[in-house]
Write an enzyme that holds these catalytic residues in place. Structure first.
Site, mmCIF file in Angstrom:
data_model
loop_
_atom_site.group_PDB
_atom_site.id
_atom_site.type_symbol
_atom_site.label_atom_id
_atom_site.label_comp_id
_atom_site.label_asym_id
_atom_site.label_seq_id
_atom_site.Cartn_x
_atom_site.Cartn_y
_atom_site.Cartn_z
ATOM 1 N N GLU A 195 24.591 110.834 40.209
ATOM 2 C CA GLU A 195 24.021 110.435 38.909
ATOM 3 C C GLU A 195 23.378 109.059 39.017
ATOM 4 O OE1 GLU A 195 27.554 110.194 36.448
ATOM 5 O OE2 GLU A 195 28.290 112.064 37.287
ATOM 6 N N LYS A 214 22.817 105.257 38.202
ATOM 7 C CA LYS A 214 23.724 104.243 37.651
ATOM 8 C C LYS A 214 22.933 103.467 36.603
ATOM 9 C CE LYS A 214 27.138 100.800 38.908
ATOM 10 N NZ LYS A 214 26.804 99.727 37.981
ATOM 11 N N ASP A 249 21.790 100.995 33.691
ATOM 12 C CA ASP A 249 22.021 99.566 33.520
ATOM 13 C C ASP A 249 22.080 99.227 32.032
ATOM 14 O OD1 ASP A 249 22.569 97.216 34.678
ATOM 15 O OD2 ASP A 249 20.534 96.778 35.359
ATOM 16 N N TYR A 302 29.081 109.828 30.724
ATOM 17 C CA TYR A 302 29.316 110.214 32.113
ATOM 18 C C TYR A 302 30.755 110.590 32.448
ATOM 19 C CZ TYR A 302 29.939 105.110 32.149
ATOM 20 O OH TYR A 302 30.295 103.833 31.836
ATOM 21 N N LYS A 307 23.983 101.001 45.451
ATOM 22 C CA LYS A 307 23.073 100.165 44.670
ATOM 23 C C LYS A 307 21.713 100.022 45.328
ATOM 24 C CE LYS A 307 24.704 97.099 42.086
ATOM 25 N NZ LYS A 307 25.576 96.459 41.152
ATOM 26 N N CYS A 313 -10.860 71.399 39.303
ATOM 27 C CA CYS A 313 -10.498 72.564 40.104
ATOM 28 C C CYS A 313 -9.851 72.105 41.414
ATOM 29 C CB CYS A 313 -11.756 73.383 40.391
ATOM 30 S SG CYS A 313 -11.484 74.657 41.627
ATOM 31 N N CYS A 360 -12.525 73.141 44.406
ATOM 32 C CA CYS A 360 -13.858 72.561 44.599
ATOM 33 C C CYS A 360 -14.058 71.259 43.846
ATOM 34 C CB CYS A 360 -14.931 73.568 44.187
ATOM 35 S SG CYS A 360 -15.011 73.818 42.413
ATOM 36 N N CYS A 407 -12.386 76.948 36.117
ATOM 37 C CA CYS A 407 -13.176 76.050 36.947
ATOM 38 C C CYS A 407 -14.633 76.313 36.586
ATOM 39 C CB CYS A 407 -12.927 76.371 38.415
ATOM 40 S SG CYS A 407 -14.265 75.867 39.506
ATOM 41 N N CYS A 446 -17.865 77.269 43.925
ATOM 42 C CA CYS A 446 -16.439 77.099 44.244
ATOM 43 C C CYS A 446 -16.049 78.157 45.280
ATOM 44 C CB CYS A 446 -15.615 77.257 42.970
ATOM 45 S SG CYS A 446 -13.845 77.268 43.257
#
Ligand code: IVH
Length: 679
Positions: free
Chosen positions: A118, A120, A122, A230, A319, A413, A416, A431, A437
């Site tokens: 099954e 798991k 969370d 479960y 896990k 920037c 550049c 920029c 650039c």
């Protein structure tokens, strides 16, 4: 005046009927009456209950909305402790688990036993107690021995039956399971909380646990909670199931939701197959899981094995690698994107999370950076789920070093040195260097060769950066002048790779108009807009000639996009680059302008498709291209607006959802047949 026997009987029968429809809807995912009919039943019951309030019971289906708040949580002692599970991360640990079991049961190592496998889940473990089929108590797991009474809250969860189905349930029955918040609900809840300046949950598990621990059930009722059970705990009766899988099936019959992903598997090899399968589908599941659980299916074996300290010997959790880890921010830098947008990126002390080593996490934009208040030196929780770019979930403020400083917006920037300006939207900063650039140049070149643009294989980010640094390439037109001899002189490049790149460049010359427009990287012009432009105008020269008002007539194009497109094609430099590209042989099929009628007759026009699972005869991208070519649309998730789900091999939750919504499901061969009608 006493309520007449007829009314009393009607209330009982209405409740039974409603409970049965709740079960079909929430548990079986298979309602057999229309919503309007269901609403009619509820309204009828509400009307009677309004007239005869003495008939209202706590477990009436009308009472889910949430009763009065409680002032504190009572303590509940679990008569049978709620155990936890031992964990393994590797196959080796799993084989040892079976070895221990077989040793105790004195089994021959060559035999196979069955396991109930099954996901798991969370969320938060909860115990539900039923007496004569009526819910009387809901409690959190707590420390396993004592938990908190949260009956008022569990009642509000649709997946929790208030009254059981059937008539063969034990007089007293305790059922255990996981209350969780499905991902879609979690995201919607957080989006809403953010808009309203309320507390955001860092993950669905905290959201579920937090929602269960509300004093006011009316708040819990508003949270999108779900529950899969479960196991059975305390049972007072002569129900003696032989297998854990029988327990789960029976619980489902009595009205509980059990995870549909559960399966009986043979031996450890079966467990490992299950683990890989669920792992591969993890990102498609509608709820969060952190691994899978294997339980020895035969209950007589379970009883012989018993438990050790707080965990049973007959079950184990396998896990997945953690998706969240703690690390330290070493630096925060600004990355310059294709269109000049500056994105703050945290450089992290490398950490293994979500199955890979992560050393960078995006902070999206200045607003996000400020909201999360991330600073250099901070200890943070970093999250990497699936293929999503890693991100910082939150700062652990109590570990912040003294004298840390918050970051201010850069004025120039970092690549550049051009001035930086706030974007119209006010969230992005950009920029102003344009293609002067080098960062913007590199990014737009990467975009040009990317898979859904000109799809030139082998020209990876590193190579492009190198070619730009060598000044060999400054516009996409330069790709077509590359020669094999110069490629081999570049570091680590073999003859074969150089050959492949040249071939790939040659191949890319045969393209389509929409790919070419997309490849140009015009701001705000993604694939969809590129496609609209291509199909509306049919030729590049027609698009170049279109003025802003004309562009706005194209479907999906508004004033902003129209102005971006028009500005792009008014720029002499851009036109020169396009001319050089086409002069080098890049071509596509042009068509005359499609009339409105043509588009209407495009064969899949008006149909929306979702793809899931693995296709065998083509890639997903190819499938997508063919649908679009026939006038259809492709989206990522199932909704009531979906016309077809194409279900490939190992389809997951999308298939389940499509079934629930009654959407037409096509197998791959059926999809093939549908496409062949196009001829
Ligand atoms: S069985 C006797 N099955 O995992 C074994 N637990 O680490 C008791 N969990 O507290 C649990 N999905 O909250 C079991 N399919 C599943 C589960 C599951 C999630 C959680 C549960 C439990 C924790 C144990």
């Amino acid at each position: 005046m006493p309520v007449s026997a007829r009314i009393q009987k009607e209330v009982v029968s209405l409740r039974k009927e409603i409970q049965y429809h709740d079960y079909r809807y929430h548990v079986l995912d298979d309602p057999d009456i229309p919503d309007a009919e269901y609403d009619r039943l509820i309204r009828k019951l509400l009307a009677i209950e309004a007239e005869y309030s003495e008939l209202i019971t706590q477990n009436s289906p009308t009472q889910r909305v949430g009763a009065e708040p409680v002032t504190s949580f009572e303590t509940v002692t679990h008569q049978i402790p709620m155990l936890s599970l031992d964990n393994v991360f590797e196959e080796e640990g799993l084989r040892e688990f079976q070895k221990r079991i077989f040793g105790r049961l004195k089994f021959d190592p060559s035999i196979d036993i069955q396991y109930s496998a099954e996901p798991k889940l969370d969320g938060a473990a909860v115990s539900l107690l039923y007496e004569r089929g009526e819910l009387v108590q809901g409690a959190t797991r707590g420390d396993g021995t004592t938990g908190e009474n949260v009956t008022h809250n569990v009642r509000t969860i649709d997946a929790v039956p208030l009254t059981l189905q059937g008539d063969d349930f034990p007089v007293k029955l305790e059922v255990r399971g996981e209350v969780f918040m499905p991902l879609a609900g979690f995201r919607a809840f957080n989006d809403n909380a953010q808009i309203n300046g309320e507390k955001i949950f860092i993950n669905p598990r905290n959201a579920a646990a937090g929602s269960l621990r509300q004093l006011d059930p009316r708040l819990t009722a508003k949270r999108p909670l779900d529950m899969y059970v479960y196991s059975a705990g305390l049972v007072e009766d002569d129900w003696v199931p032989e297998r854990h899988s029988d327990v789960l099936n029976k619980l489902e019959e009595w009205g509980f939701k059990v995870c549909p992903e559960r399966r009986l598997v043979d031996g450890i090899d079966g467990c490992i197959d299950f683990y890989s399968e669920i792992g591969a589908r993890r990102d498609d599941l509608t709820y969060e899981i952190d691994g899978v659980v294997y339980k020895v299916d035969r209950i007589d074996y379970q009883n012989k094995l018993g438990s050790v300290s707080r965990a049973p010997r007959w079950a184990i959790a396998h896990k997945f690698p953690a998706q969240e880890e703690i690390t330290v921010v070493c630096d925060i830098e600004f990355q310059v994107g294709r269109t000049g947008a500056l994105t703050p990126v945290a450089r992290l002390k490398p950490v293994f999370v979500g199955g890979v080593t992560v050393s960078n996490a995006t902070l999206h934009n200045m607003d996000e950076l400020r909201r999360k208040d991330v600073r250099v030196g901070d200890t943070v929780i970093v999250r990497r789920a699936g293929d999503v770019i890693p991100e910082i979930v939150k700062v652990l403020f109590d570990r912040r070093p003294a004298r840390s400083e918050s970051l201010s917006m850069p004025l120039e920037c970092p690549v550049c040195g051009s001035e930086v300006a706030k974007d119209e939207s006010n969230t992005a900063i950009r920029c102003s260097g344009g293609l002067r650039c080098s960062a913007q140049r590199v990014e737009s070149l990467k975009h040009f060769v990317s898979r859904r643009a000109l799809n030139i294989d082998g020209l990876g980010a590193k190579l492009i950066e190198e070619l730009v640094a060598m000044d060999r390439i400054s516009s996409p037109a330069d790709f077509f002048g590359l020669r094999k001899e110069e490629l081999v002189t570049i570091d680590r490049m073999g003859e074969k790779s150089a050959d492949n790149i040249i071939k790939s460049i040659e191949r890319s010359k045969n393209t389509t108009l929409d790919r070419f427009i997309y490849a140009l990287g015009i701001r705000e012009v993604g694939e969809t807009t590129a496609r609209s432009l291509a199909s509306h105008y049919g030729s590049l020269s027609a698009i170049i000639d279109a003025d802003e008002p004309a562009l706005q007539e194209v479907s999906d194009i508004g004033p902003i996009v129209a102005s971006r497109v028009s500005q792009f094609f008014m720029n002499e430099y851009n036109l020169e680059v396009i001319r050089r590209i086409t002069d080098s042989g890049v071509h596509w099929q042009e068509s005359n302008q499609l009339t409105h009628d043509d588009k209407k007759h495009a064969f899949l026009s008006g149909s929306t498709f979702v793809l899931t699972g693995t296709l065998l005869s083509m890639t997903r991208d190819q499938a997508k291209d063919r649908i679009i070519a026939a006038g259809g649309k492709v989206t990522g998730s199932i909704s009531r607006n979906t016309s077809y789900l194409i279900a490939g091999d190992k389809s997951g939750s999308k298939l389940t959802k499509a079934k629930a919504l009654g959407i037409i499901i096509l197998t791959e061969p059926e999809f093939g047949q549908l496409l062949s009608k196009d001829k």
